[in-house]
Scaffold this motif. Structure first.
Motif, PDB file in Angstrom:
ATOM      1  N   VAL A  55       0.797  -1.137  -0.189  1.00 55.62           N
ATOM      2  CA  VAL A  55       0.085  -0.145  -0.025  1.00 55.62           C
ATOM      3  C   VAL A  55       0.802   1.231   0.107  1.00 55.62           C
ATOM      4  O   VAL A  55       1.974   1.186   0.722  1.00 55.62           O
ATOM      5  CB  VAL A  55      -0.919   0.077   1.078  1.00 55.62           C
ATOM      6  N   LEU A  56       0.425   2.187  -0.792  1.00 54.06           N
ATOM      7  CA  LEU A  56       1.120   3.772  -0.796  1.00 54.06           C
ATOM      8  C   LEU A  56       0.243   4.525  -0.316  1.00 54.06           C
ATOM      9  O   LEU A  56      -0.894   4.654  -0.844  1.00 54.06           O
ATOM     10  CB  LEU A  56       1.643   3.664  -2.408  1.00 54.06           C
ATOM     11  N   ASP A  57       0.635   5.526   0.478  1.00 53.49           N
ATOM     12  CA  ASP A  57      -0.010   6.650   0.880  1.00 53.49           C
ATOM     13  C   ASP A  57       0.709   7.993   0.412  1.00 53.49           C
ATOM     14  O   ASP A  57       1.576   8.245   0.972  1.00 53.49           O
ATOM     15  CB  ASP A  57      -0.284   6.752   2.390  1.00 53.49           C
ATOM     16  N   VAL A  58       0.290   8.469  -0.510  1.00 54.53           N
ATOM     17  CA  VAL A  58       0.712   9.735  -1.129  1.00 54.53           C
ATOM     18  C   VAL A  58       0.345  10.948  -0.374  1.00 54.53           C
ATOM     19  O   VAL A  58      -0.924  11.165  -0.232  1.00 54.53           O
ATOM     20  CB  VAL A  58       0.166  10.003  -2.684  1.00 54.53           C
ATOM     21  N   GLY A  59       1.226  11.780  -0.066  1.00 58.10           N
ATOM     22  CA  GLY A  59       0.868  13.024   0.847  1.00 58.10           C
ATOM     23  C   GLY A  59       0.501  12.579   2.058  1.00 58.10           C
ATOM     24  O   GLY A  59      -0.506  12.940   2.819  1.00 58.10           O
ATOM     25  N   CYS A  60       1.299  11.577   2.865  1.00 58.68           N
ATOM     26  CA  CYS A  60       0.983  11.058   4.121  1.00 58.68           C
ATOM     27  C   CYS A  60       1.001  11.901   5.286  1.00 58.68           C
ATOM     28  O   CYS A  60       0.612  11.740   6.350  1.00 58.68           O
ATOM     29  CB  CYS A  60       1.956   9.932   4.312  1.00 58.68           C
ATOM     30  N   VAL A  76       3.163  -0.966   3.973  1.00 64.44           N
ATOM     31  CA  VAL A  76       2.706   0.583   3.804  1.00 64.44           C
ATOM     32  C   VAL A  76       4.103   1.419   3.475  1.00 64.44           C
ATOM     33  O   VAL A  76       5.077   1.557   4.415  1.00 64.44           O
ATOM     34  CB  VAL A  76       1.693   1.349   4.962  1.00 64.44           C
ATOM     35  N   LEU A  77       4.203   2.118   2.400  1.00 64.89           N
ATOM     36  CA  LEU A  77       5.028   3.155   2.382  1.00 64.89           C
ATOM     37  C   LEU A  77       4.282   4.601   2.264  1.00 64.89           C
ATOM     38  O   LEU A  77       3.385   4.829   1.363  1.00 64.89           O
ATOM     39  CB  LEU A  77       5.937   3.168   0.966  1.00 64.89           C
ATOM     40  N   GLY A  78       4.504   5.455   3.142  1.00 62.42           N
ATOM     41  CA  GLY A  78       4.086   6.901   2.984  1.00 62.42           C
ATOM     42  C   GLY A  78       5.171   7.902   2.550  1.00 62.42           C
ATOM     43  O   GLY A  78       6.026   7.836   2.932  1.00 62.42           O
ATOM     44  N   VAL A  98       4.958   0.192  15.737  1.00 61.01           N
ATOM     45  CA  VAL A  98       4.177  -0.042  14.644  1.00 61.01           C
ATOM     46  C   VAL A  98       5.008  -0.773  13.545  1.00 61.01           C
ATOM     47  O   VAL A  98       5.899  -0.160  12.915  1.00 61.01           O
ATOM     48  CB  VAL A  98       3.233   0.849  14.159  1.00 61.01           C
ATOM     49  N   GLN A  99       4.583  -1.860  12.938  1.00 59.44           N
ATOM     50  CA  GLN A  99       5.568  -2.795  12.180  1.00 59.44           C
ATOM     51  C   GLN A  99       4.820  -2.341  10.655  1.00 59.44           C
ATOM     52  O   GLN A  99       3.958  -2.267  10.499  1.00 59.44           O
ATOM     53  CB  GLN A  99       5.511  -4.178  12.293  1.00 59.44           C
ATOM     54  N   GLY A 100       5.785  -2.631   9.624  1.00 56.42           N
ATOM     55  CA  GLY A 100       5.250  -2.712   8.274  1.00 56.42           C
ATOM     56  C   GLY A 100       4.842  -1.124   7.524  1.00 56.42           C
ATOM     57  O   GLY A 100       3.991  -1.171   6.769  1.00 56.42           O
ATOM     58  N   VAL A 101       5.480  -0.064   8.114  1.00 54.80           N
ATOM     59  CA  VAL A 101       5.354   1.177   7.628  1.00 54.80           C
ATOM     60  C   VAL A 101       6.523   1.671   7.617  1.00 54.80           C
ATOM     61  O   VAL A 101       7.400   2.104   8.464  1.00 54.80           O
ATOM     62  CB  VAL A 101       4.352   2.130   8.305  1.00 54.80           C
ATOM     63  N   THR A 102       7.144   2.290   6.517  1.00 56.82           N
ATOM     64  CA  THR A 102       8.199   3.310   6.235  1.00 56.82           C
ATOM     65  C   THR A 102       7.717   4.523   5.487  1.00 56.82           C
ATOM     66  O   THR A 102       6.738   4.699   5.013  1.00 56.82           O
ATOM     67  CB  THR A 102       9.182   2.412   5.224  1.00 56.82           C
ATOM     68  N   TYR A 103       8.794   5.462   5.511  1.00 55.64           N
ATOM     69  CA  TYR A 103       8.378   6.619   5.041  1.00 55.64           C
ATOM     70  C   TYR A 103       9.671   7.164   4.136  1.00 55.64           C
ATOM     71  O   TYR A 103      10.665   6.935   4.454  1.00 55.64           O
ATOM     72  CB  TYR A 103       8.214   7.646   6.242  1.00 55.64           C
ATOM     73  N   ARG A 104       9.107   8.107   3.197  1.00 58.69           N
ATOM     74  CA  ARG A 104      10.312   8.570   2.343  1.00 58.69           C
ATOM     75  C   ARG A 104       9.897  10.176   1.778  1.00 58.69           C
ATOM     76  O   ARG A 104       8.689  10.340   1.634  1.00 58.69           O
ATOM     77  CB  ARG A 104      10.286   7.459   0.985  1.00 58.69           C
TER      78      ARG A 104
END
Length: 238
Positions: A55-60, A76-78, A98-104
């Motif tokens: 899952v990708l969250d754009v403008g997270c 998830v990538l935010g 929280v596991q499974g979320v990274t941010y860029r």
């Protein structure tokens, strides 16, 4: 030569200035905390359970939706272009375990050049009305999702009622949001967003409105898309 970023420096600065308050449920971001279960439920109701999906969250921003989707078991990538909210999102996920979320810190257009067709679900919530070229973001989201995958948008309609409710009411009378959060000229009519989606190869599947009662301080999803509204779209199967 690199293409210019599809971003408004003043908008990035505005949200960076408030970044430290992102996870305070009584702060300027209270509406996001309140509507998040509604958004998440609607997404899973259409796309199915998020567990195990990319899952990708754009403008997270500070990660409210991204983190909630990770808690459902998604990978998830935010992404965002405002550095301070991203740091807040990273710290909150770390503190909460929280596991499974990274941010860029990267634009949707830049990521689309790297990861075309990579994601099962893409979300872009409360973001299109803050960029100079929303059609470019819609096209990038369409590129990033897998064939048959889902792309979800939410934004604000452009009409006298939305000006009255989303700017005068929310920012000046009820003070649900900081003054200057929204610029009326950047609001997007559903017909305009639908055209952007069609042009990008996304098929509109469902539309919902988001309403608010200032007396009960309650939000709910409805058929009224005259102010806040959500789009669910799918990329055609290959």
């Amino acid at each position: 030569m690199d293409a210019p970023l599809n971003a408004d420096a003043a908008e990035l600065a505005k949200f960076s200035e408030l970044a430290h308050r992102w996870w305070d449920p009584e702060s300027e971001f209270r509406p996001l905390h309140q509507i998040n279960p509604l958004r998440l439920g609607w997404i899973e109701g259409l796309a199915g359970p998020l567990g195990g999906r990319a899952v990708l969250d754009v403008g997270c921003g500070g990660g409210i939706l991204a983190e909630a989707m990770a808690r459902q078991g998604a990978q998830v990538l935010g992404i965002d272009l405002a550095d301070k909210p991203l740091k807040v999102a990273q710290l909150h996920a770390l503190e909460q375990g929280v596991q499974g979320v990274t941010y860029r810190r990267i634009s949707a257009e830049q990521l689309a050049a790297e990861q075309a067709g990579h994601y099962d679900v893409v979300t872009c919530m409360e973001m299109l009305e803050h960029v100079p070229d929303p059609a470019s973001v819609v096209a990038a989201c369409a590129t990033l999702v897998k064939p048959g995958g889902w792309v979800f948008f939410s934004t604000l309609n452009r009409n006298p009622k939305s000006f009255l409710f989303a700017i005068v009411g929310a920012e000046y009378v009820l003070r649900l949001l900081p003054r200057g959060t929204h610029e009326y000229g950047k609001f997007i009519r559903p017909s305009e967003l639908a055209a952007h989606c069609r042009h990008a190869g996304l098929d509109l599947q469902a539309t919902r409105g988001l309403e608010y009662n200032p007396l009960t301080r309650r939000y709910w999803l409805s058929d009224d898309t005259s102010v806040n509204y959500l789009f669910a779209t799918r990329r055609g199967a290959a």
